[in-house]
Each structure stands twice: as structure tokens, then as C-alpha cells.
Motif scaffolding. Structure first.
Motif, PDB file in Angstrom:
ATOM      1  N   VAL A  17      18.392  15.679 -44.186  1.00 49.58           N
ATOM      2  CA  VAL A  17      17.058  15.561 -43.589  1.00 49.58           C
ATOM      3  C   VAL A  17      16.787  16.736 -42.663  1.00 49.58           C
ATOM      4  N   TYR A  18      17.768  17.107 -41.882  1.00 49.08           N
ATOM      5  CA  TYR A  18      17.611  18.232 -40.946  1.00 49.08           C
ATOM      6  C   TYR A  18      17.376  19.543 -41.675  1.00 49.08           C
ATOM      7  N   VAL A  19      18.203  19.837 -42.668  1.00 47.46           N
ATOM      8  CA  VAL A  19      18.090  21.107 -43.386  1.00 47.46           C
ATOM      9  C   VAL A  19      16.772  21.184 -44.159  1.00 47.46           C
ATOM     10  N   LEU A  20      16.392  20.110 -44.847  1.00 49.09           N
ATOM     11  CA  LEU A  20      15.143  20.125 -45.608  1.00 49.09           C
ATOM     12  C   LEU A  20      13.943  20.260 -44.695  1.00 49.09           C
ATOM     13  N   ALA A  21      13.960  19.585 -43.556  1.00 46.02           N
ATOM     14  CA  ALA A  21      12.828  19.690 -42.623  1.00 46.02           C
ATOM     15  C   ALA A  21      12.663  21.120 -42.117  1.00 46.02           C
ATOM     16  N   CYS A  22      13.772  21.781 -41.822  1.00 43.62           N
ATOM     17  CA  CYS A  22      13.696  23.163 -41.330  1.00 43.62           C
ATOM     18  C   CYS A  22      13.263  24.136 -42.422  1.00 43.62           C
ATOM     19  N   MET A  23      13.797  23.994 -43.618  1.00 42.33           N
ATOM     20  CA  MET A  23      13.504  24.942 -44.689  1.00 42.33           C
ATOM     21  C   MET A  23      12.097  24.764 -45.251  1.00 42.33           C
ATOM     22  N   VAL A  40      13.688  32.122 -34.480  1.00 38.61           N
ATOM     23  CA  VAL A  40      14.506  31.952 -33.270  1.00 38.61           C
ATOM     24  C   VAL A  40      15.440  30.758 -33.438  1.00 38.61           C
ATOM     25  N   GLY A  41      14.896  29.646 -33.949  1.00 38.75           N
ATOM     26  CA  GLY A  41      15.746  28.469 -34.138  1.00 38.75           C
ATOM     27  C   GLY A  41      16.854  28.699 -35.140  1.00 38.75           C
ATOM     28  N   ALA A  42      16.527  29.348 -36.269  1.00 41.50           N
ATOM     29  CA  ALA A  42      17.538  29.621 -37.284  1.00 41.50           C
ATOM     30  C   ALA A  42      18.601  30.578 -36.754  1.00 41.50           C
ATOM     31  N   GLY A 238       4.981  16.779 -36.404  1.00 41.91           N
ATOM     32  CA  GLY A 238       3.832  17.469 -35.828  1.00 41.91           C
ATOM     33  C   GLY A 238       3.443  18.725 -36.594  1.00 41.91           C
ATOM     34  N   VAL A 239       4.418  19.544 -36.985  1.00 44.25           N
ATOM     35  CA  VAL A 239       4.086  20.789 -37.679  1.00 44.25           C
ATOM     36  C   VAL A 239       3.521  20.502 -39.067  1.00 44.25           C
ATOM     37  N   TYR A 240       4.000  19.459 -39.721  1.00 45.18           N
ATOM     38  CA  TYR A 240       3.466  19.131 -41.043  1.00 45.18           C
ATOM     39  C   TYR A 240       2.055  18.553 -40.934  1.00 45.18           C
ATOM     40  N   ILE A 241       1.810  17.746 -39.901  1.00 40.96           N
ATOM     41  CA  ILE A 241       0.454  17.220 -39.697  1.00 40.96           C
ATOM     42  C   ILE A 241      -0.514  18.351 -39.386  1.00 40.96           C
ATOM     43  N   CYS A 242      -0.098  19.262 -38.500  1.00 43.14           N
ATOM     44  CA  CYS A 242      -0.956  20.413 -38.182  1.00 43.14           C
ATOM     45  C   CYS A 242      -1.149  21.312 -39.396  1.00 43.14           C
ATOM     46  N   ALA A 272       9.067  20.946 -32.813  1.00 42.74           N
ATOM     47  CA  ALA A 272       9.859  21.412 -33.954  1.00 42.74           C
ATOM     48  C   ALA A 272      11.028  22.265 -33.488  1.00 42.74           C
ATOM     49  N   ALA A 273      10.805  23.096 -32.476  1.00 43.08           N
ATOM     50  CA  ALA A 273      11.909  23.886 -31.929  1.00 43.08           C
ATOM     51  C   ALA A 273      12.981  22.976 -31.324  1.00 43.08           C
ATOM     52  N   ALA A 274      12.549  21.893 -30.667  1.00 41.47           N
ATOM     53  CA  ALA A 274      13.518  20.937 -30.134  1.00 41.47           C
ATOM     54  C   ALA A 274      14.303  20.266 -31.251  1.00 41.47           C
ATOM     55  N   GLY A 275      13.630  19.996 -32.379  1.00 43.63           N
ATOM     56  CA  GLY A 275      14.344  19.421 -33.518  1.00 43.63           C
ATOM     57  C   GLY A 275      15.329  20.393 -34.129  1.00 43.63           C
ATOM     58  N   MET A 276      14.955  21.672 -34.237  1.00 45.98           N
ATOM     59  CA  MET A 276      15.858  22.663 -34.816  1.00 45.98           C
ATOM     60  C   MET A 276      17.091  22.898 -33.945  1.00 45.98           C
ATOM     61  N   LEU A 277      16.903  22.886 -32.637  1.00 51.02           N
ATOM     62  CA  LEU A 277      18.002  23.203 -31.728  1.00 51.02           C
ATOM     63  C   LEU A 277      18.800  21.973 -31.320  1.00 51.02           C
ATOM     64  N   ALA A 278      18.421  20.795 -31.803  1.00 53.10           N
ATOM     65  CA  ALA A 278      19.141  19.576 -31.423  1.00 53.10           C
ATOM     66  C   ALA A 278      20.613  19.608 -31.823  1.00 53.10           C
ATOM     67  N   PRO A 279      20.990  20.059 -33.051  1.00 50.86           N
ATOM     68  CA  PRO A 279      22.427  20.120 -33.372  1.00 50.86           C
ATOM     69  C   PRO A 279      23.214  21.042 -32.453  1.00 50.86           C
ATOM     70  N   VAL A 280      22.621  22.180 -32.065  1.00 47.62           N
ATOM     71  CA  VAL A 280      23.319  23.095 -31.159  1.00 47.62           C
ATOM     72  C   VAL A 280      23.508  22.454 -29.793  1.00 47.62           C
ATOM     73  N   ALA A 281      22.449  21.766 -29.308  1.00 51.26           N
ATOM     74  CA  ALA A 281      22.566  21.076 -28.026  1.00 51.26           C
ATOM     75  C   ALA A 281      23.601  19.955 -28.101  1.00 51.26           C
TER      76      ALA A 281
END
Length: 304
Positions: A17-23, A40-42, A238-242, A272-281
Motif C-alpha cells: 500500500v505504501y509503495v503503490l501510493a507513493c509511485m 524529496v520524500g523519495a 488528499g493528493v488524489y482528491i486534489c 502526503a509528505a508525512a505519509g512518505m516519511l512515516a517509515p523513516v520516522a
């Protein structure tokens, strides 16, 4: 330096889910601000998983793509209304150069997300995700993933044997090394074909595709995994809705135009940036927790 990710130990569905959402977001949103945020997130995720050296090595193919898309291609594609200079009577436009830069950046981001996916999803997880839905493709992918390191190890063994025979290495001439390489390649192909035949015979003798399939895996879906999935869905929604509302509209031809970011679109990029960086955090928090526990253990030993 790369290290083992604690997030990689989560359920394969969470990682998928994480990888597909980002890509998918990177591919469907063409707004420059969204591409920069995804870049930046990648970059942060790839550096955290693979290390800064591997990240710098990715700039080599990215630089080649940039030269082709932003330097060579605009010399032949003359779309746009802002000429930079003329060559053979044809205008080289800023729109073509800018479009090449942004598309190269998008491809570079996708390349990094593929690297992140390779670090988080091993062959066992891929087989788990594809085994029931598409078992044949899942088995084929697992065999491909297994054959790559096997072929590398076999080539190393063959090459070392050729060096021992004096047919390769620094003492051999260029012609001898070329012949040795062709010989090693032929041996490697023969060895791999023989191994594939042995695998097929072994699978047939064990009754492959002759009865009902059995299924075994070590993965279990916990409540924390469900929380992770809900978190990613909420953060990237949010990014998909926008995107479907048209808040990220951007055109590059015939002239560059991009819709100004509204409060909703900025909030969507932040989430979306918070979602991308969640695994690193998550990995950083786990590492700090382990370090604090180690310091407490050392302190207790000192007091004793």
C-alpha cells in the motif's frame, strides 16, 4: 551506510500500500510542486534504506536521462512559444527544455521509489502477495529473483577458476581475456540452462500442478498493520482528491502554465509528505528506543 529497516518487518500488504501510493501519485500528478515534494520524500527514504553512496550512484543514469531529455531532445522537438535560440532556422524553446527537466525528475523519483520497494519487499513477500491471485507469475518472479544472485555467484566461481588456469586476470593479454570472457559466458549459460532443467524435473516429480495447492507463510496481519494501512490511505487521499478536482493542473505546451497552489493543495502535499516519511520516522524512533534501552542497561550494570 544502509541498515535493516524495521518498517520492512511489517506485513507485506502494508508495504505494498505504501509503495503503490507513493509511485502512483508521482506518475499521475504532473504539477512541479508535487514532483519536487515526491523527489524529496523519495530521496530521504532511499538514503535511509540504501545509504548516501548508493543514492549518489543513481545520479549517473539520472544525469544521462537529463542530458537526453533537456539538451538533445529539444533540438528536435520545437514545441513551445518561448525561443531560447535558433538552430538551422528552428527555435529551441524553453517549454521543451523545462518539460524535459520535469520529466527527468519524475523518472528519477520513480527510480528511487523502485529502489525503496526493492529494499522493503524481498522475494518471499512478493510471492506472498502474488501467490494466490496469480500463482504462475508469482512463481516466475520468485525464480527470477533467485536466479540473479545465483548467476552472479556462478560467474564468480567460473571466473576464479579461469584465473587459476591463467586464462584471465592481469597476466593474460587482452585477446586472452576476451576469449576467456566469452568462454565464461558460455559456461554460465550452460550451467543456468542445466539448472533450470533440473528444477523443472524436480517440480514435475514432486507433483507440481497435479493436485490442490498448499499454502504456507509466516506473515500475520495484526492490528498495527491495519492502523498503518488506514494511515497511508488517509495521508495520501488528499493528493488524489486534489488531482481529480483539478487542483494540480499543469501544462507545458504550448506555454508553461500551472495552477496556483491553494490551501487545500498545500495541505494535501504536507500530509502526503508525512505519509512518505512515516517509515523513516518509524525506523528512527525504533533506533532511538533501542539506543536508550542499551544506555539504561549499561547504567544499571555500572551501578551494580
Amino acid at each position: 551506510m544502509s541498515r535493516e529497516s524495521e518498517f520492512a518487518k511489517r506485513h507485506p500488504v502494508v508495504i505494498l500500500v505504501y509503495v503503490l501510493a507513493c509511485m502512483i501519485w508521482t506518475m499521475v500528478v504532473r504539477h512541479p510542486a508535487a514532483i519536487v515534494v515526491s523527489f524529496v520524500g523519495a530521496s530521504v527514504c532511499y538514503v535511509a534504506l540504501a545509504g548516501i553512496i548508493r543514492w549518489l550512484q543513481l545520479w549517473i543514469p539520472a544525469g544521462m536521462m537529463l542530458v537526453f531529455a533537456a539538451v538533445i531532445l529539444p533540438l528536435f522537438s520545437h514545441r513551445g512559444v518561448t525561443p531560447l535560440f535558433y538552430m538551422n532556422g528552428m527555435a529551441v524553446t524553453w517549454e521543451s527544455v523545462y518539460y524535459g527537466i520535469m520529466m527527468t525528475l519524475m523518472l528519477f523519483v520513480l527510480l528511487q521509489w523502485c529502489g525503496v520497494a526493492a529494499k522493503l519487499l524481498d522475494s518471499e513477500k512478493v510471492l506472498y502477495l502474488t501467490g494466490r491471485a496469480i500463482p504462475t507469475i508469482g512463481l516466475m518472479l520468485m525464480m527470477i529473483f533467485r536466479s540473479i544472485p545465483d548467476m552472479r555467484d556462478r560467474y564468480r566461481q567460473i571466473h576464479e577458476a579461469q584465473i587459476g588456469l591463467g586464462c584471465a586476470g592481469g597476466e593474460a593479454s587482452k585477446m586472452q581475456r576476451m576469449r576467456s570472457f566469452l568462454r565464461e559466458l558460455s559456461m554460465l549459460i550452460s550451467w543456468s540452462l542445466e539448472d533450470s532443467i533440473e528444477v523443472s524435473v524436480s517440480m514435475e516429480s514432486r507433483g507440481y500442478r497435479t493436485g490442490s495447492r498448499t499454502w504456507f507463510h509466516l506473515f500475520s496481519f495484526h492490528r498495527e498493520d491495519l492502523v498503518w494501512c488506514i494511515y497511508f490511505v488517509v495521508m495520501f487521499a488528499g493528493v488524489y482528491i486534489c488531482r481529480f478536482r483539478g487542483d494540480f493542473k499543469a501544462y507545458y505546451f504550448p506555454e508553461i502554465w500551472q495552477k496556483a497552489l491553494s490551501g487545500w493543495s498545500v495541505a494535501a502535499l504536507v500530509t502526503a509528505a508525512a505519509g512518505m516519511l512515516a517509515p523513516v520516522a518509524y525506523d528512527s524512533y525504533f533506533l532511538m528506543s533501542v539506543r536508550d534501552m542499551g544506555q539504561m542497561g549499561d547504567g544499571e550494570k555500572g551501578d551494580a
